[in-house]
Design a protein around this motif. Structure first.
Motif, PDB file in Angstrom:
ATOM      1  N   ALA A 134       0.829  -0.953  -0.225  1.00  0.00           N
ATOM      2  CA  ALA A 134       0.362  -0.294   0.961  1.00  0.00           C
ATOM      3  C   ALA A 134       1.254   1.061   0.005  1.00  0.00           C
ATOM      4  O   ALA A 134       0.601   2.181  -0.657  1.00  0.00           O
ATOM      5  N   TRP A 135       2.040   1.062   1.074  1.00  0.00           N
ATOM      6  CA  TRP A 135       2.580   2.326   0.996  1.00  0.00           C
ATOM      7  C   TRP A 135       4.418   2.450   1.939  1.00  0.00           C
ATOM      8  O   TRP A 135       4.040   1.061   2.094  1.00  0.00           O
ATOM      9  N   ALA A 136       4.704   3.159   1.838  1.00  0.00           N
ATOM     10  CA  ALA A 136       6.686   2.921   1.998  1.00  0.00           C
ATOM     11  C   ALA A 136       6.729   4.281   2.710  1.00  0.00           C
ATOM     12  O   ALA A 136       6.840   5.041   1.493  1.00  0.00           O
ATOM     13  N   SER A 137       7.471   4.448   3.718  1.00  0.00           N
ATOM     14  CA  SER A 137       8.479   5.872   4.386  1.00  0.00           C
ATOM     15  C   SER A 137       9.431   5.298   4.465  1.00  0.00           C
ATOM     16  O   SER A 137       9.727   4.159   5.522  1.00  0.00           O
ATOM     17  N   CYS A 153       3.225   4.743  -2.884  1.00  0.00           N
ATOM     18  CA  CYS A 153       1.595   5.049  -2.738  1.00  0.00           C
ATOM     19  C   CYS A 153       1.299   3.966  -3.715  1.00  0.00           C
ATOM     20  O   CYS A 153       1.702   3.840  -5.396  1.00  0.00           O
ATOM     21  N   ASP A 154       0.814   2.358  -3.259  1.00  0.00           N
ATOM     22  CA  ASP A 154      -0.143   1.617  -3.756  1.00  0.00           C
ATOM     23  C   ASP A 154       1.292   0.675  -5.430  1.00  0.00           C
ATOM     24  O   ASP A 154       1.434   1.275  -6.257  1.00  0.00           O
ATOM     25  N   LEU A 155       2.129   0.112  -4.680  1.00  0.00           N
ATOM     26  CA  LEU A 155       3.403  -0.785  -5.098  1.00  0.00           C
ATOM     27  C   LEU A 155       3.022  -1.866  -5.836  1.00  0.00           C
ATOM     28  O   LEU A 155       2.713  -2.842  -4.879  1.00  0.00           O
ATOM     29  N   ARG A 156       2.959  -2.843  -7.427  1.00  0.00           N
ATOM     30  CA  ARG A 156       2.473  -3.934  -7.680  1.00  0.00           C
ATOM     31  C   ARG A 156       4.261  -4.531  -8.651  1.00  0.00           C
ATOM     32  O   ARG A 156       3.970  -3.601  -9.101  1.00  0.00           O
ATOM     33  N   GLN A 214       3.268  -1.552   4.494  1.00  0.00           N
ATOM     34  CA  GLN A 214       2.526  -2.094   4.927  1.00  0.00           C
ATOM     35  C   GLN A 214       1.700  -2.677   3.456  1.00  0.00           C
ATOM     36  O   GLN A 214       1.568  -2.245   2.470  1.00  0.00           O
ATOM     37  N   ARG A 215       1.152  -3.574   3.778  1.00  0.00           N
ATOM     38  CA  ARG A 215      -0.506  -4.010   3.286  1.00  0.00           C
ATOM     39  C   ARG A 215      -1.300  -3.603   3.432  1.00  0.00           C
ATOM     40  O   ARG A 215      -1.172  -3.000   4.118  1.00  0.00           O
ATOM     41  N   VAL A 216      -2.117  -3.667   2.214  1.00  0.00           N
ATOM     42  CA  VAL A 216      -3.534  -3.285   2.767  1.00  0.00           C
ATOM     43  C   VAL A 216      -3.803  -4.114   3.718  1.00  0.00           C
ATOM     44  O   VAL A 216      -3.965  -5.879   3.692  1.00  0.00           O
ATOM     45  N   ASN A 217      -4.834  -3.721   5.006  1.00  0.00           N
ATOM     46  CA  ASN A 217      -5.820  -4.403   6.103  1.00  0.00           C
ATOM     47  C   ASN A 217      -4.036  -5.630   6.563  1.00  0.00           C
ATOM     48  O   ASN A 217      -4.307  -6.762   7.487  1.00  0.00           O
ATOM     49  N   SER A 218      -3.121  -5.444   6.054  1.00  0.00           N
ATOM     50  CA  SER A 218      -2.408  -6.110   7.405  1.00  0.00           C
ATOM     51  C   SER A 218      -1.308  -5.282   8.163  1.00  0.00           C
ATOM     52  O   SER A 218      -1.301  -4.067   8.221  1.00  0.00           O
ATOM     53  N   PRO A 219      -0.051  -6.099   9.106  1.00  0.00           N
ATOM     54  CA  PRO A 219       0.094  -5.418   9.785  1.00  0.00           C
ATOM     55  C   PRO A 219       1.184  -4.344   9.580  1.00  0.00           C
ATOM     56  O   PRO A 219       1.995  -4.574   8.203  1.00  0.00           O
TER      57      PRO A 219
END
Length: 393
Positions: free
Chosen positions: A48-51, A107-110, A149-154
């Motif tokens: 989902a994202w990375a910072s 944001c949103d890496l595939r 983080q993945r979507v809906n994951s820690p």
């Protein structure tokens, strides 16, 4: 599965004011042909994202009372950031005294199977930053923290430790790292390399000027002589060739016993650090400094005329510094074992033998020395440390 890898471009050691660069790679490892045939399609992984952010934490023991201020503990910051995405201090202990602005990598890496994506994170370490330090009462530690983080994951965190060195001024005014003001420098010879064939030299950055001043301070040779005496007369004449040293250098000096009137049996020289807690931060008012010993030089010098001191400065120690909480200084600790009686002369030099017994006494002396950081190139060449870290999500 996605593998996150962080690799420091210049290694793990940096000077305050220097640019830290870190390659952060996100990869979807390839799968075997058997698994690919079973799935009948490429596995597409997404984040989902990375910072990423740099922060410095300070931890203390029971001997220190942390001053009041607008600082938060790592636990408080973790709780305060529960409503947001990125809490780089989660699970850490101590006070966060410095942190850079967080940078969003994506944001949103595939990523398809076997695909990877790399990002270059670049940040300037603040000049006013304290150094990395593992003292007896106070510790300062630096980390680059990558959060994703993945979507809906820690949230997953990858921490990359840094070693930060700073240089602070000696007792007399000179310009130093983080304060490149040429008006503070005395008349000293510039030892930085120059190219006389270039009409115009490249404009130097404040960091370049600070490193140049550091080189000028530690390269200057100015021998100082000390006559060591006690109540019965002269013990030895000691010469120290310079007062300022870089990490990894040798402290070199000479002992001259030719004019001594008090026999010196043996001598010991120790490189020591003094950790002093600031008066307003001491748990008890009568707390003294903590002294730690490092390199040692020992010699039996009975009946010698001259001797030489070579004392290496370890690369892993922290140069002198001072903050609102603690100060660190360096000194040479001398111990001279002298004889209380003049020894009887032997029949000749060929048949001379040392006395079987001696009445002795010990005298001590401390001499302050300045220890400064080396450049990251010199440090990286002498210290083996990990510069690549990874985590699997």
């Amino acid at each position: 599965m996605i593998e996150v890898t962080a690799k420091l471009v210049k290694g793990p050691v940096y000077l305050a004011g220097e640019i830290v660069e870190c390659y952060i790679t996100f990869s979807n490892p390839p799968v075997s042909l058997h698994k690919r045939a079973q799935s009948n399609s490429d596995v597409l992984e997404s984040l989902a994202w990375a910072s990423v952010q740099i922060h410095c934490q300070c931890s203390t023991n029971s001997r220190v009372t942390y001053p009041d201020g607008n600082l938060y503990t790592a636990e408080q910051l973790s709780i305060a950031n529960t409503d947001t995405s990125f809490a780089p201090c989660r699970g850490e202990r101590g006070h966060v005294i410095l942190s850079t602005k967080p940078r969003i990598l994506f944001c949103d890496l595939r990523l398809s199977t076997g695909e990877n994506k790399s990002y270059l994170y670049s940040e300037v370490l603040p000049s006013e930053a304290p150094p990395s330090y593992r003292g007896q009462a106070v510790k300062y530690s630096y980390k680059i923290t990558v959060g994703t983080q993945r979507v809906n994951s820690p949230i997953k965190l990858l921490r990359v430790p840094l070693r930060v060195l700073v240089s602070q001024p000696p007792s007399e005014p000179v310009c130093f790292l983080g304060f490149p003001d040429s008006s503070l420098c005395g008349d000293s010879e510039d030892l930085a390399p120059t190219n006389p064939f270039l009409e115009t030299q490249q404009k130097e950055t404040p960091f370049d000027l600070a490193v140049q001043v550091l080189q000028n301070i530690t390269a200057k040779r100015s021998p100082n002589f000390y006559n060591i005496t006690n109540t019965r007369g002269k013990v030895v004449r000691f010469c120290l060739f310079k007062q300022a040293y870089k990490l990894g250098e040798d402290i070199v000096g000479t002992f001259d016993f030719t004019d001594a009137t008090v026999p010196c049996v043996q001598l010991l020289v120790i490189l020591q650090s003094e950790e002093e807690i600031a008066p307003g931060c001491k748990r008890w008012s009568k707390q003294g400094p903590t002294v730690i010993s490092y390199s040692k030089f020992h010699e039996v010098c009975y009946n010698l005329k001259h001797s030489q001191l070579i004392l290496p400065i370890p690369l892993h120690i922290t140069p002198a510094f001072s903050t609102d909480l603690v100060s660190l200084t360096w000194r040479l600790h001398f111990e001279f074992v002298t004889s209380t009686a003049t020894p009887a002369a032997g029949a000749s030099q060929d048949t001379w033998q040392g006395p079987s017994t001696l009445d002795i006494e010990t005298m001590v002396w401390n001499l302050a020395v300045g220890i400064y950081p080396s450049t990251h190139l010199q440090m990286s060449g002498g210290v083996q440390a990990q510069s690549k870290y990874r985590v699997t999500i």
